[in-house]
Design a protein around this motif. Sequence first.
Motif, PDB file in Angstrom:
ATOM      1  N   GLU A   6       0.727  -1.516  -0.307  1.00 39.37           N
ATOM      2  CA  GLU A   6      -0.145   0.227   0.000  1.00 39.37           C
ATOM      3  C   GLU A   6       0.712   0.940   0.011  1.00 39.37           C
ATOM      4  N   THR A   7       0.606   2.267  -1.092  1.00 40.04           N
ATOM      5  CA  THR A   7       1.579   3.213  -1.376  1.00 40.04           C
ATOM      6  C   THR A   7       0.645   4.406  -0.732  1.00 40.04           C
ATOM      7  N   TRP A   8       0.432   4.936  -0.232  1.00 39.52           N
ATOM      8  CA  TRP A   8      -0.319   6.406   0.360  1.00 39.52           C
ATOM      9  C   TRP A   8       0.872   8.014   0.130  1.00 39.52           C
ATOM     10  N   PHE A   9       1.593   8.398   0.310  1.00 43.65           N
ATOM     11  CA  PHE A   9       1.845   9.438   0.703  1.00 43.65           C
ATOM     12  C   PHE A   9       3.535   9.430   0.050  1.00 43.65           C
ATOM     13  N   ASP A  10       4.275  10.763  -0.461  1.00 44.94           N
ATOM     14  CA  ASP A  10       5.454  10.699  -0.409  1.00 44.94           C
ATOM     15  C   ASP A  10       6.574   8.943  -0.752  1.00 44.94           C
ATOM     16  N   GLN A  11       6.248   8.481  -2.178  1.00 45.98           N
ATOM     17  CA  GLN A  11       6.731   7.883  -2.567  1.00 45.98           C
ATOM     18  C   GLN A  11       6.281   7.151  -4.285  1.00 45.98           C
ATOM     19  N   PRO A  12       6.744   7.399  -4.799  1.00 46.25           N
ATOM     20  CA  PRO A  12       6.296   6.585  -6.080  1.00 46.25           C
ATOM     21  C   PRO A  12       5.830   5.613  -6.408  1.00 46.25           C
ATOM     22  N   LEU A  13       4.981   5.354  -7.029  1.00 44.02           N
ATOM     23  CA  LEU A  13       4.531   3.830  -7.294  1.00 44.02           C
ATOM     24  C   LEU A  13       4.852   3.684  -8.728  1.00 44.02           C
ATOM     25  N   VAL A  14       5.741   3.142  -9.652  1.00 45.99           N
ATOM     26  CA  VAL A  14       6.139   2.303 -10.770  1.00 45.99           C
ATOM     27  C   VAL A  14       5.370   1.279 -11.553  1.00 45.99           C
ATOM     28  N   PHE A  15       4.635   1.544 -12.091  1.00 48.01           N
ATOM     29  CA  PHE A  15       3.828  -0.101 -12.990  1.00 48.01           C
ATOM     30  C   PHE A  15       4.183  -0.164 -14.848  1.00 48.01           C
ATOM     31  N   THR A  16       4.146  -0.615 -15.258  1.00 47.21           N
ATOM     32  CA  THR A  16       4.600  -1.218 -16.427  1.00 47.21           C
ATOM     33  C   THR A  16       3.056  -2.612 -17.128  1.00 47.21           C
ATOM     34  N   ILE A  17       2.671  -2.046 -18.370  1.00 46.03           N
ATOM     35  CA  ILE A  17       2.047  -3.018 -18.428  1.00 46.03           C
ATOM     36  C   ILE A  17       2.211  -3.288 -19.748  1.00 46.03           C
ATOM     37  N   ALA A  18       2.606  -4.596 -20.069  1.00 49.52           N
ATOM     38  CA  ALA A  18       3.294  -5.651 -20.491  1.00 49.52           C
ATOM     39  C   ALA A  18       2.827  -5.385 -21.843  1.00 49.52           C
ATOM     40  N   ALA A  19       1.205  -5.676 -21.410  1.00 53.47           N
ATOM     41  CA  ALA A  19       0.478  -6.793 -23.022  1.00 53.47           C
ATOM     42  C   ALA A  19       0.070  -5.275 -23.513  1.00 53.47           C
ATOM     43  N   ARG A  20       0.356  -4.453 -23.405  1.00 50.61           N
ATOM     44  CA  ARG A  20      -0.396  -2.810 -23.931  1.00 50.61           C
ATOM     45  C   ARG A  20       1.007  -2.248 -24.364  1.00 50.61           C
TER      46      ARG A  20
END
Length: 304
Positions: A6-20
């Motif tokens: 769970e990421t709320w404040f003051d920290q990026p969340l990196v994500f990848t959607i490989a299919a797209r």
Amino acid sequence: MSETIETWFDQPLVFTIAARHVRGRFVRLGPVLNTIMAAHSYPPVAEKLLAEALVLTVLLGSTLKTEGGQMTLQAQTGGGPVELLVCDYRGGELRGYLKFDAERLAEVGSDPTLFALFGEGFLAITFDQEATGERYQGIVPLEGASIGAAAEHYFEQSEQISSLIKLAARHDAEAGCVAGGMLLQHLPEGEVGRDRLHVRHDLPEWEHAKTIGATLKDEELTDPATSLETLAWRLFHEDEVRIEPGAAVSRGCRCSPDYFAGVLAQFPETERQDMADEQGKIVVDCAFCSRIFPIALEDIASRP
């Protein structure tokens, strides 16, 4: 997606959607943002502008892969009430500053355009790689509805990368100033075999992801009760989304008497004498943290 993070404040969340063939990141600033803002008494319009610029700085700066690298965002006026906006990010440390004409800024209303704020200004985005000593800078006009739109133009013109940037900021009764953002990009050449814009223009996977990303509401980005993982799941639940938390963000003004003494030591002694007051001190005003540092000439001269 993992349900345990769970990421709320003051920290990026990196994500990848490989299919797209899409990558992206979310960030929501709260305590760090309020610490930066506390050094100044910004009116609401200025606070919102700086808050969104700081979010954008984290979104872009956190893409640096080498330690010690720095990303600087600078927006300069072309005759508008905002004279200068500067933010930078280095190793998770964030700072920002806004200089403006208060009387003229009060005349632009509560929801001004970029042109109303800056006139025919420009946006400069600079990446400094400490490990290699390389510096890359892209400059684009401050055009569009927001500073995020201007950054999209930067990626299209300087990087040839299709991008969607969403930024939002508001003042919360309990959390103070809260700002959030999303950076969504089509993977460039060399990543999952994708081509750049100037090579290929029919990108159905990207258009699909962009259309979904555009539905993200300002209220969702700034909602303290919604984790960044939840945002990723709401938007892209039809695809497999790989997530990874980024480095935590902290206020990073690097001012200190020792730092300024080191900078001043690089000036010739005659120039230092001219800068000093009657007490033999050079008074340095840090625009980022709004603190004043009197540096004695003897402290500068005694440095090795």
